[in-house]
Scaffold this motif. Sequence first.
Motif, PDB file in Angstrom:
ATOM      1  N   THR A 120      -0.938 -37.031  40.039  1.00  0.00           N
ATOM      2  CA  THR A 120      -2.273 -36.821  40.600  1.00  0.00           C
ATOM      3  C   THR A 120      -3.220 -37.861  40.025  1.00  0.00           C
ATOM      4  OG1 THR A 120      -1.873 -34.433  40.754  1.00  0.00           O
ATOM      5  CG2 THR A 120      -4.155 -35.193  40.921  1.00  0.00           C
ATOM      6  N   ILE A 121      -3.906 -38.566  40.905  1.00  0.00           N
ATOM      7  CA  ILE A 121      -4.892 -39.546  40.478  1.00  0.00           C
ATOM      8  C   ILE A 121      -6.293 -38.951  40.648  1.00  0.00           C
ATOM      9  CG2 ILE A 121      -5.051 -40.649  42.755  1.00  0.00           C
ATOM     10  CD1 ILE A 121      -5.414 -43.331  41.256  1.00  0.00           C
ATOM     11  N   SER A 122      -7.169 -39.293  39.723  1.00  0.00           N
ATOM     12  CA  SER A 122      -8.547 -38.818  39.826  1.00  0.00           C
ATOM     13  C   SER A 122      -9.482 -39.859  39.227  1.00  0.00           C
ATOM     14  CB  SER A 122      -8.720 -37.467  39.135  1.00  0.00           C
ATOM     15  OG  SER A 122      -8.368 -37.552  37.763  1.00  0.00           O
ATOM     16  N   TRP A 123     -10.739 -39.776  39.657  1.00  0.00           N
ATOM     17  CA  TRP A 123     -11.745 -40.747  39.224  1.00  0.00           C
ATOM     18  C   TRP A 123     -12.974 -39.983  38.775  1.00  0.00           C
ATOM     19  CZ3 TRP A 123     -13.118 -45.358  37.705  1.00  0.00           C
ATOM     20  CH2 TRP A 123     -14.413 -45.847  37.924  1.00  0.00           C
ATOM     21  N   GLU A 124     -13.394 -40.247  37.562  1.00  0.00           N
ATOM     22  CA  GLU A 124     -14.587 -39.624  37.009  1.00  0.00           C
ATOM     23  C   GLU A 124     -15.688 -40.674  37.032  1.00  0.00           C
ATOM     24  OE1 GLU A 124     -15.738 -36.803  33.175  1.00  0.00           O
ATOM     25  OE2 GLU A 124     -13.731 -37.616  33.399  1.00  0.00           O
ATOM     26  N   ASN A 125     -16.531 -40.606  38.048  1.00  0.00           N
ATOM     27  CA  ASN A 125     -17.475 -41.685  38.293  1.00  0.00           C
ATOM     28  C   ASN A 125     -18.520 -41.844  37.188  1.00  0.00           C
ATOM     29  OD1 ASN A 125     -18.443 -43.791  40.180  1.00  0.00           O
ATOM     30  ND2 ASN A 125     -20.263 -42.504  40.227  1.00  0.00           N
ATOM     31  N   ASN A 126     -19.009 -40.754  36.639  1.00  0.00           N
ATOM     32  CA  ASN A 126     -20.075 -40.875  35.649  1.00  0.00           C
ATOM     33  C   ASN A 126     -19.578 -41.533  34.358  1.00  0.00           C
ATOM     34  OD1 ASN A 126     -18.478 -38.659  35.071  1.00  0.00           O
ATOM     35  ND2 ASN A 126     -20.126 -37.514  34.096  1.00  0.00           N
ATOM     36  N   LYS A 127     -18.272 -41.435  34.108  1.00  0.00           N
ATOM     37  CA  LYS A 127     -17.698 -42.061  32.913  1.00  0.00           C
ATOM     38  C   LYS A 127     -16.898 -43.313  33.234  1.00  0.00           C
ATOM     39  CE  LYS A 127     -17.337 -37.766  30.255  1.00  0.00           C
ATOM     40  NZ  LYS A 127     -16.423 -36.873  29.496  1.00  0.00           N
ATOM     41  N   LYS A 128     -16.712 -43.591  34.527  1.00  0.00           N
ATOM     42  CA  LYS A 128     -15.934 -44.749  34.958  1.00  0.00           C
ATOM     43  C   LYS A 128     -14.514 -44.685  34.389  1.00  0.00           C
ATOM     44  CE  LYS A 128     -19.704 -46.137  36.889  1.00  0.00           C
ATOM     45  NZ  LYS A 128     -19.936 -45.756  38.313  1.00  0.00           N
ATOM     46  N   LEU A 129     -13.923 -43.536  34.532  1.00  0.00           N
ATOM     47  CA  LEU A 129     -12.558 -43.319  34.068  1.00  0.00           C
ATOM     48  C   LEU A 129     -11.661 -42.948  35.240  1.00  0.00           C
ATOM     49  CD1 LEU A 129     -13.222 -41.218  30.854  1.00  0.00           C
ATOM     50  CD2 LEU A 129     -12.190 -43.481  30.910  1.00  0.00           C
ATOM     51  N   VAL A 130     -10.486 -43.555  35.284  1.00  0.00           N
ATOM     52  CA  VAL A 130      -9.491 -43.155  36.269  1.00  0.00           C
ATOM     53  C   VAL A 130      -8.283 -42.611  35.515  1.00  0.00           C
ATOM     54  CG1 VAL A 130      -8.600 -45.528  36.454  1.00  0.00           C
ATOM     55  CG2 VAL A 130      -8.084 -43.883  38.241  1.00  0.00           C
ATOM     56  N   TYR A 131      -7.786 -41.486  36.008  1.00  0.00           N
ATOM     57  CA  TYR A 131      -6.686 -40.797  35.354  1.00  0.00           C
ATOM     58  C   TYR A 131      -5.459 -40.781  36.266  1.00  0.00           C
ATOM     59  CZ  TYR A 131     -10.510 -38.842  32.553  1.00  0.00           C
ATOM     60  OH  TYR A 131     -11.615 -38.678  31.760  1.00  0.00           O
ATOM     61  N   LEU A 132      -4.309 -40.708  35.632  1.00  0.00           N
ATOM     62  CA  LEU A 132      -3.076 -40.480  36.362  1.00  0.00           C
ATOM     63  C   LEU A 132      -2.324 -39.379  35.625  1.00  0.00           C
ATOM     64  CD1 LEU A 132      -1.329 -41.384  38.776  1.00  0.00           C
ATOM     65  CD2 LEU A 132      -0.030 -42.784  37.148  1.00  0.00           C
ATOM     66  N   ARG A 133      -2.320 -38.211  36.215  1.00  0.00           N
ATOM     67  CA  ARG A 133      -1.600 -37.095  35.645  1.00  0.00           C
ATOM     68  C   ARG A 133      -0.187 -37.123  36.204  1.00  0.00           C
ATOM     69  NH1 ARG A 133      -0.477 -33.661  31.545  1.00  0.00           N
ATOM     70  NH2 ARG A 133       0.230 -31.623  32.313  1.00  0.00           N
ATOM     71  N   MET A 134       0.802 -37.212  35.319  1.00  0.00           N
ATOM     72  CA  MET A 134       2.193 -37.325  35.736  1.00  0.00           C
ATOM     73  C   MET A 134       2.977 -36.125  35.223  1.00  0.00           C
ATOM     74  SD  MET A 134       2.829 -41.399  35.055  1.00  0.00           S
ATOM     75  CE  MET A 134       2.651 -41.252  33.273  1.00  0.00           C
ATOM     76  N   THR A 135       3.682 -35.463  36.096  1.00  0.00           N
ATOM     77  CA  THR A 135       4.494 -34.321  35.725  1.00  0.00           C
ATOM     78  C   THR A 135       5.927 -34.521  36.198  1.00  0.00           C
ATOM     79  OG1 THR A 135       4.009 -33.097  37.757  1.00  0.00           O
ATOM     80  CG2 THR A 135       2.491 -32.804  35.904  1.00  0.00           C
ATOM     81  N   ASP A 136       6.827 -33.701  35.677  1.00  0.00           N
ATOM     82  CA  ASP A 136       8.226 -33.742  36.082  1.00  0.00           C
ATOM     83  C   ASP A 136       8.768 -35.170  36.009  1.00  0.00           C
ATOM     84  OD1 ASP A 136      10.162 -32.818  39.055  1.00  0.00           O
ATOM     85  OD2 ASP A 136      10.647 -32.696  36.913  1.00  0.00           O
ATOM     86  N   LEU A 137       8.510 -35.820  34.914  1.00  0.00           N
ATOM     87  CA  LEU A 137       8.900 -37.209  34.744  1.00  0.00           C
ATOM     88  C   LEU A 137      10.415 -37.352  34.619  1.00  0.00           C
ATOM     89  CD1 LEU A 137       6.026 -38.218  32.343  1.00  0.00           C
ATOM     90  CD2 LEU A 137       6.503 -39.309  34.544  1.00  0.00           C
ATOM     91  N   THR A 138      10.922 -38.452  35.149  1.00  0.00           N
ATOM     92  CA  THR A 138      12.340 -38.765  35.070  1.00  0.00           C
ATOM     93  C   THR A 138      12.510 -40.144  34.422  1.00  0.00           C
ATOM     94  OG1 THR A 138      12.558 -39.976  37.145  1.00  0.00           O
ATOM     95  CG2 THR A 138      12.575 -37.570  37.286  1.00  0.00           C
ATOM     96  N   PRO A 139      13.717 -40.460  33.970  1.00  0.00           N
ATOM     97  CA  PRO A 139      13.933 -41.794  33.382  1.00  0.00           C
ATOM     98  C   PRO A 139      13.557 -42.929  34.335  1.00  0.00           C
ATOM     99  CG  PRO A 139      15.741 -40.346  32.794  1.00  0.00           C
ATOM    100  CD  PRO A 139      14.890 -39.585  33.768  1.00  0.00           C
ATOM    101  N   GLU A 140      13.632 -42.672  35.643  1.00  0.00           N
ATOM    102  CA  GLU A 140      13.259 -43.701  36.620  1.00  0.00           C
ATOM    103  C   GLU A 140      11.764 -44.008  36.610  1.00  0.00           C
ATOM    104  OE1 GLU A 140      17.066 -42.522  37.049  1.00  0.00           O
ATOM    105  OE2 GLU A 140      15.398 -41.110  37.347  1.00  0.00           O
TER     106      GLU A 140
END
Length: 115
Positions: free
Chosen positions: A68-88
């Motif tokens: 899930t990607i998200s953008w917090e405009n007031n802080k100018k931060l972009v996040y990438l929440r990653m779940t169920d990660l695999t070696p790939e």
Amino acid sequence: QVQLVESGGGLVQPGGSLTLSCAASGSTSSLSNVGWYRRSPEKQREMVALITMRGGVRYADFVKGRFTISWENNKKLVYLRMTDLTPEDTARYFCIADSEGDFYWGQGTQVTVSS
């Protein structure tokens, strides 16, 4: 000019989760898109997720609802929440920003998925 600094990478076990962050600074008022790419020795650079300043999102097919990607405009931060990660998913993840047609890249943060 836009400067991008990523954080949050590391070692995680298969099935685990990780959240990447990217702080944007400089000429951020003219940003149109921000997002994440990744690159590994086995694969060429590939888009992971993008988000527009209006909130539109785009994901790579391999994300399959796990990220899930998200953008917090007031802080100018972009996040990438990653779940169920695999070696790939092991790769260096780069934050990107598109500002008035100019493309900017961060230095990247390494994500390693291994038991």
